[in-house]
Design a protein around this motif. Sequence first.
Motif, PDB file in Angstrom:
ATOM      1  N   VAL A   1       0.874  -1.164  -0.056  1.00 30.09           N
ATOM      2  CA  VAL A   1      -0.053  -0.031   0.013  1.00 30.09           C
ATOM      3  C   VAL A   1       0.789   1.066   0.054  1.00 30.09           C
ATOM      4  O   VAL A   1       1.885   1.233   0.719  1.00 30.09           O
ATOM      5  CB  VAL A   1      -0.932   0.106   1.138  1.00 30.09           C
ATOM      6  N   LEU A   2       0.433   2.259  -0.879  1.00 27.92           N
ATOM      7  CA  LEU A   2       1.186   3.582  -0.713  1.00 27.92           C
ATOM      8  C   LEU A   2       0.247   4.449  -0.090  1.00 27.92           C
ATOM      9  O   LEU A   2      -1.233   4.502  -0.376  1.00 27.92           O
ATOM     10  CB  LEU A   2       1.147   4.124  -2.068  1.00 27.92           C
ATOM     11  N   GLU A   3       0.738   5.314   0.922  1.00 25.85           N
ATOM     12  CA  GLU A   3      -0.214   6.309   1.771  1.00 25.85           C
ATOM     13  C   GLU A   3       0.427   7.405   1.856  1.00 25.85           C
ATOM     14  O   GLU A   3       1.886   7.536   1.970  1.00 25.85           O
ATOM     15  CB  GLU A   3      -0.281   5.677   3.231  1.00 25.85           C
ATOM     16  N   ILE A   4      -0.368   8.850   1.892  1.00 23.92           N
ATOM     17  CA  ILE A   4       0.171  10.206   2.164  1.00 23.92           C
ATOM     18  C   ILE A   4      -0.660  10.471   3.342  1.00 23.92           C
ATOM     19  O   ILE A   4      -1.622  10.304   3.541  1.00 23.92           O
ATOM     20  CB  ILE A   4       0.090  11.154   0.698  1.00 23.92           C
ATOM     21  N   ASP A   5      -0.067  11.443   4.101  1.00 22.77           N
ATOM     22  CA  ASP A   5      -0.489  11.867   5.180  1.00 22.77           C
ATOM     23  C   ASP A   5      -0.538  13.533   5.375  1.00 22.77           C
ATOM     24  O   ASP A   5       0.712  13.995   4.985  1.00 22.77           O
ATOM     25  CB  ASP A   5       0.063  11.195   6.552  1.00 22.77           C
ATOM     26  N   SER A   6      -1.456  14.326   5.941  1.00 20.01           N
ATOM     27  CA  SER A   6      -1.463  15.685   6.027  1.00 20.01           C
ATOM     28  C   SER A   6      -1.876  15.865   7.459  1.00 20.01           C
ATOM     29  O   SER A   6      -2.433  15.276   8.234  1.00 20.01           O
ATOM     30  CB  SER A   6      -2.609  16.123   5.206  1.00 20.01           C
ATOM     31  N   GLU A   7      -0.921  17.210   7.666  1.00 17.70           N
ATOM     32  CA  GLU A   7      -1.354  17.516   9.189  1.00 17.70           C
ATOM     33  C   GLU A   7      -2.394  18.589   9.394  1.00 17.70           C
ATOM     34  O   GLU A   7      -2.864  18.903  10.489  1.00 17.70           O
ATOM     35  CB  GLU A   7       0.098  18.478   9.632  1.00 17.70           C
ATOM     36  N   THR A   8      -3.238  18.760   8.324  1.00 20.48           N
ATOM     37  CA  THR A   8      -4.507  19.651   8.323  1.00 20.48           C
ATOM     38  C   THR A   8      -5.474  18.756   7.478  1.00 20.48           C
ATOM     39  O   THR A   8      -5.249  17.840   6.702  1.00 20.48           O
ATOM     40  CB  THR A   8      -4.239  20.897   7.468  1.00 20.48           C
ATOM     41  N   ALA A   9      -6.828  18.974   7.850  1.00 16.27           N
ATOM     42  CA  ALA A   9      -7.893  18.391   7.310  1.00 16.27           C
ATOM     43  C   ALA A   9      -7.991  18.510   5.820  1.00 16.27           C
ATOM     44  O   ALA A   9      -7.638  19.775   5.325  1.00 16.27           O
ATOM     45  CB  ALA A   9      -9.344  18.941   7.853  1.00 16.27           C
ATOM     46  N   ARG A  10      -7.994  17.582   4.927  1.00 13.38           N
ATOM     47  CA  ARG A  10      -7.888  17.867   3.591  1.00 13.38           C
ATOM     48  C   ARG A  10      -8.689  17.008   2.768  1.00 13.38           C
ATOM     49  O   ARG A  10      -8.913  15.645   3.125  1.00 13.38           O
ATOM     50  CB  ARG A  10      -6.626  17.561   3.172  1.00 13.38           C
TER      51      ARG A  10
END
Length: 408
Positions: free
Chosen positions: A137-146
């Motif tokens: 699996v490839l995942e990206i993560d943000s520090e703000t709601a997006r």
Amino acid sequence: MTETRTIEKLLRQQAALANFGSFAFGETILQNILTEAARICAQSLSVPYAKICRYRATQNDLLVVAGCGWHADVVGYVVSPADESSTQGRAFVTGKPVILKDLSKNDSFTLPPFYAEHGVVATADVLIKGKGEPWGVLEIDSETARDFDQHDVDFLTGFANVVAEAVATVERTAVLRAAIEQMESLIAEKDQLLTERQALLTEKDVLAEELQHRVRNNLQLVFGMLNRQIDLSESADKEGMRAIARRVMSLAKIYDHLLGNGLSRTIDFDRYLRSLCESLRDFQEARTFEVKLSCEGESESLLLDLDSVTALGIVVAEIISNSYLHAFPGRAGTIHVSLKRSPTGAILTIGDDGVGFVEPPTSKRHGLGLVRRLIEQIGGAVGVVSDRGTKWTLAFPTTAEGPVTVSI
């Protein structure tokens, strides 16, 4: 103005994907490929974190094997269950993208503690498909709601597909390198074996010298071809590399049978053919639809000289591999190999129940040119019929009495 920004964003993402593809297919170390993939994904989508999880069948979990932005205790340590309790697991099990716009409103997943430690608020996961079974699996993560839009998901999915192909390429290259190492070992073992047997086979001095040069030259020729293909792996097509590997396999099988015959001038072609078919069956890439390969031979030994077996081994590998590649698009099928004696020598038939093909005049497709040249070299003849499936008929002498005829 918004449309202009969207177009600029898509162009940047396309450029990033192209640059990563160039890097990935020129790199031989898998960890470098995965780490660069995570970095480019995070940069292209303007997020601080990205990670790649690899599925481990024994533990049935997903291990973080590469990432960007994470603390030192994440990559190589953090795991998630390969089920629908985690975002990574759900993407892996279902094969569909999983997006969480705001983790504070999550009531569907069990989130690991390191998300909170890194301030992760939004996440998106896509499957890395691989060949056959899903790879990870490839995942990206943000520090703000997006709210990751469809363009973002499409970019991630395309990127994951490139990662999957790069992983497969690295694994195939590793197999080829292992084959080269084995060939080096075989050459060393052969030299040692010939030296030890020389004292015991004084009456066969001429034969031992002839076989020594013949086998050495064949193995070193293919060894050099493999080396050149691996050196050119950035631009060489994959099927070309596999074609050379098939010829290595057929020659290696000849060497195995020579060792078993005590440096004889002849080889039991029936036993060799069965062994080669088993290896070709294992050599093929995983398929969605099964292709069955069967081999039927003579009850008694069929002894052939080394030149004939060399030519026939390469021919069999070419025809069977072409059937696997082209005869069964999107469906299952069968390939049957049969060896029988004839009044003038022997007849080898290789047939499949695939889609068949039309042979243009002087065609060299499907290995036709190579097959005919090799069979002519040993005084044989070739017939091919492609109607409901394809059937090759190869007639050849079992002695040096000259060419034979084949009836279709």
